[in-house]
Design a protein around this motif. Structure first.
Motif, PDB file in Angstrom:
ATOM      1  N   VAL A  71      -1.543  11.721  33.925  1.00  0.00           N
ATOM      2  CA  VAL A  71      -0.872  12.567  32.925  1.00  0.00           C
ATOM      3  C   VAL A  71      -0.724  13.986  33.459  1.00  0.00           C
ATOM      4  O   VAL A  71       0.351  14.588  33.360  1.00  0.00           O
ATOM      5  CB  VAL A  71      -1.648  12.558  31.587  1.00  0.00           C
ATOM      6  CG1 VAL A  71      -1.208  13.683  30.680  1.00  0.00           C
ATOM      7  CG2 VAL A  71      -1.469  11.223  30.882  1.00  0.00           C
ATOM      8  N   PHE A  72      -1.792  14.528  34.032  1.00  0.00           N
ATOM      9  CA  PHE A  72      -1.743  15.900  34.549  1.00  0.00           C
ATOM     10  C   PHE A  72      -0.766  16.023  35.716  1.00  0.00           C
ATOM     11  O   PHE A  72      -0.068  17.022  35.837  1.00  0.00           O
ATOM     12  CB  PHE A  72      -3.132  16.365  34.992  1.00  0.00           C
ATOM     13  CG  PHE A  72      -4.051  16.712  33.844  1.00  0.00           C
ATOM     14  CD1 PHE A  72      -3.584  17.334  32.704  1.00  0.00           C
ATOM     15  CD2 PHE A  72      -5.399  16.422  33.926  1.00  0.00           C
ATOM     16  CE1 PHE A  72      -4.427  17.659  31.663  1.00  0.00           C
ATOM     17  CE2 PHE A  72      -6.251  16.744  32.886  1.00  0.00           C
ATOM     18  CZ  PHE A  72      -5.760  17.359  31.752  1.00  0.00           C
ATOM     19  N   ALA A 122      -2.711  21.316  39.273  1.00  0.00           N
ATOM     20  CA  ALA A 122      -3.194  20.502  38.158  1.00  0.00           C
ATOM     21  C   ALA A 122      -4.718  20.438  38.222  1.00  0.00           C
ATOM     22  O   ALA A 122      -5.289  20.352  39.308  1.00  0.00           O
ATOM     23  CB  ALA A 122      -2.612  19.101  38.239  1.00  0.00           C
ATOM     24  N   PRO A 123      -5.384  20.478  37.088  1.00  0.00           N
ATOM     25  CA  PRO A 123      -6.851  20.408  37.107  1.00  0.00           C
ATOM     26  C   PRO A 123      -7.313  19.018  37.532  1.00  0.00           C
ATOM     27  O   PRO A 123      -6.693  18.013  37.199  1.00  0.00           O
ATOM     28  CB  PRO A 123      -7.247  20.708  35.663  1.00  0.00           C
ATOM     29  CG  PRO A 123      -6.041  20.423  34.860  1.00  0.00           C
ATOM     30  CD  PRO A 123      -4.867  20.641  35.742  1.00  0.00           C
ATOM     31  N   GLY A 124      -8.394  18.971  38.288  1.00  0.00           N
ATOM     32  CA  GLY A 124      -8.974  17.700  38.689  1.00  0.00           C
ATOM     33  C   GLY A 124      -9.980  17.238  37.647  1.00  0.00           C
ATOM     34  O   GLY A 124     -10.647  18.043  37.008  1.00  0.00           O
ATOM     35  N   ILE A 125     -10.090  15.954  37.474  1.00  0.00           N
ATOM     36  CA  ILE A 125     -11.017  15.397  36.488  1.00  0.00           C
ATOM     37  C   ILE A 125     -12.216  14.848  37.243  1.00  0.00           C
ATOM     38  O   ILE A 125     -12.103  13.887  37.998  1.00  0.00           O
ATOM     39  CB  ILE A 125     -10.336  14.300  35.664  1.00  0.00           C
ATOM     40  CG1 ILE A 125      -9.144  14.891  34.946  1.00  0.00           C
ATOM     41  CG2 ILE A 125     -11.314  13.684  34.683  1.00  0.00           C
ATOM     42  CD1 ILE A 125      -8.210  13.890  34.378  1.00  0.00           C
ATOM     43  N   SER A 126     -13.366  15.472  37.050  1.00  0.00           N
ATOM     44  CA  SER A 126     -14.541  15.036  37.792  1.00  0.00           C
ATOM     45  C   SER A 126     -15.289  13.929  37.060  1.00  0.00           C
ATOM     46  O   SER A 126     -15.753  12.986  37.698  1.00  0.00           O
ATOM     47  CB  SER A 126     -15.474  16.211  38.067  1.00  0.00           C
ATOM     48  OG  SER A 126     -15.889  16.792  36.868  1.00  0.00           O
ATOM     49  N   TYR A 170     -14.632  16.421  31.837  1.00  0.00           N
ATOM     50  CA  TYR A 170     -15.106  17.541  32.647  1.00  0.00           C
ATOM     51  C   TYR A 170     -14.081  17.804  33.743  1.00  0.00           C
ATOM     52  O   TYR A 170     -13.796  16.936  34.567  1.00  0.00           O
ATOM     53  CB  TYR A 170     -16.476  17.226  33.250  1.00  0.00           C
ATOM     54  CG  TYR A 170     -17.551  17.159  32.194  1.00  0.00           C
ATOM     55  CD1 TYR A 170     -18.232  18.298  31.813  1.00  0.00           C
ATOM     56  CD2 TYR A 170     -17.852  15.959  31.555  1.00  0.00           C
ATOM     57  CE1 TYR A 170     -19.199  18.252  30.833  1.00  0.00           C
ATOM     58  CE2 TYR A 170     -18.815  15.900  30.566  1.00  0.00           C
ATOM     59  CZ  TYR A 170     -19.490  17.048  30.211  1.00  0.00           C
ATOM     60  OH  TYR A 170     -20.443  16.999  29.235  1.00  0.00           O
ATOM     61  N   LEU A 171     -13.524  19.008  33.728  1.00  0.00           N
ATOM     62  CA  LEU A 171     -12.473  19.391  34.659  1.00  0.00           C
ATOM     63  C   LEU A 171     -13.045  20.188  35.817  1.00  0.00           C
ATOM     64  O   LEU A 171     -13.867  21.087  35.621  1.00  0.00           O
ATOM     65  CB  LEU A 171     -11.416  20.237  33.949  1.00  0.00           C
ATOM     66  CG  LEU A 171     -10.726  19.573  32.755  1.00  0.00           C
ATOM     67  CD1 LEU A 171      -9.804  20.560  32.080  1.00  0.00           C
ATOM     68  CD2 LEU A 171      -9.963  18.355  33.192  1.00  0.00           C
TER      69      LEU A 171
END
Length: 145
Positions: free
Chosen positions: A20-21, A33-37, A51-52
């Motif tokens: 989506v991001f 784009a923010p990463g999803i950890s 948690y980004l």
């Protein structure tokens, strides 16, 4: 400890939120784009804590606020992607993941430590000799040694 269902839903949400991001809503986050950890899901699968990882972003707190402001749009885009796998799309709560910054801080702390060298004294022969065993206590009067 999370159940297998929670883990599967969390993994699905992590993959689909990344898509989506990157693909669906790149206009919300120009540049990076923010990463999803990590994604953690509540036992009833109603709430997802996302948690980004915002390492490459200059001001992480501002990016987090921007993500929180667009959470409805993100949830709608997510719903379109996972409507076949889940009945209800969980409510999304976004948090800043600072584990990489913490690891960098700990590296800096450990790098600044001064550890004295170990002594190189060789052990003497007295230290290497076996110690005599103490005499065994006698339990009975007629016991022979």
């Amino acid at each position: 400890m999370e159940s297998k269902r929670q883990q599967k839903v969390a993994s699905l949400l992590q993959q689909e939120l990344a898509a989506v991001f990157q693909r669906d809503l790149p206009h919300l986050f120009p540049g990076l784009a923010p990463g999803i950890s990590t994604v953690r899901v509540s036992p009833d699968l109603g709430i997802a804590r996302v948690y980004l990882s915002l390492l490459l972003v200059g001001d992480g707190q501002a990016m987090l606020e921007q993500v929180r402001d667009s959470s409805k749009e993100i949830r709608l885009a997510l719903a379109k992607r996972i409507r076949q796998q889940l009945r209800v799309v969980p409510a999304l709560s976004f948090f800043l993941d600072d584990s990489a910054a913490y690891a960098a801080h700990m590296d800096q702390v450990f790098g600044g430590l001064t550890i004295p060298a170990a002594s190189t004294d060789a052990p003497t022969e007295e230290d290497e000799s076996p110690k005599p065993t103490p005499p065994r206590p006698r339990l009975f009067a007629d016991e022979d040694e």
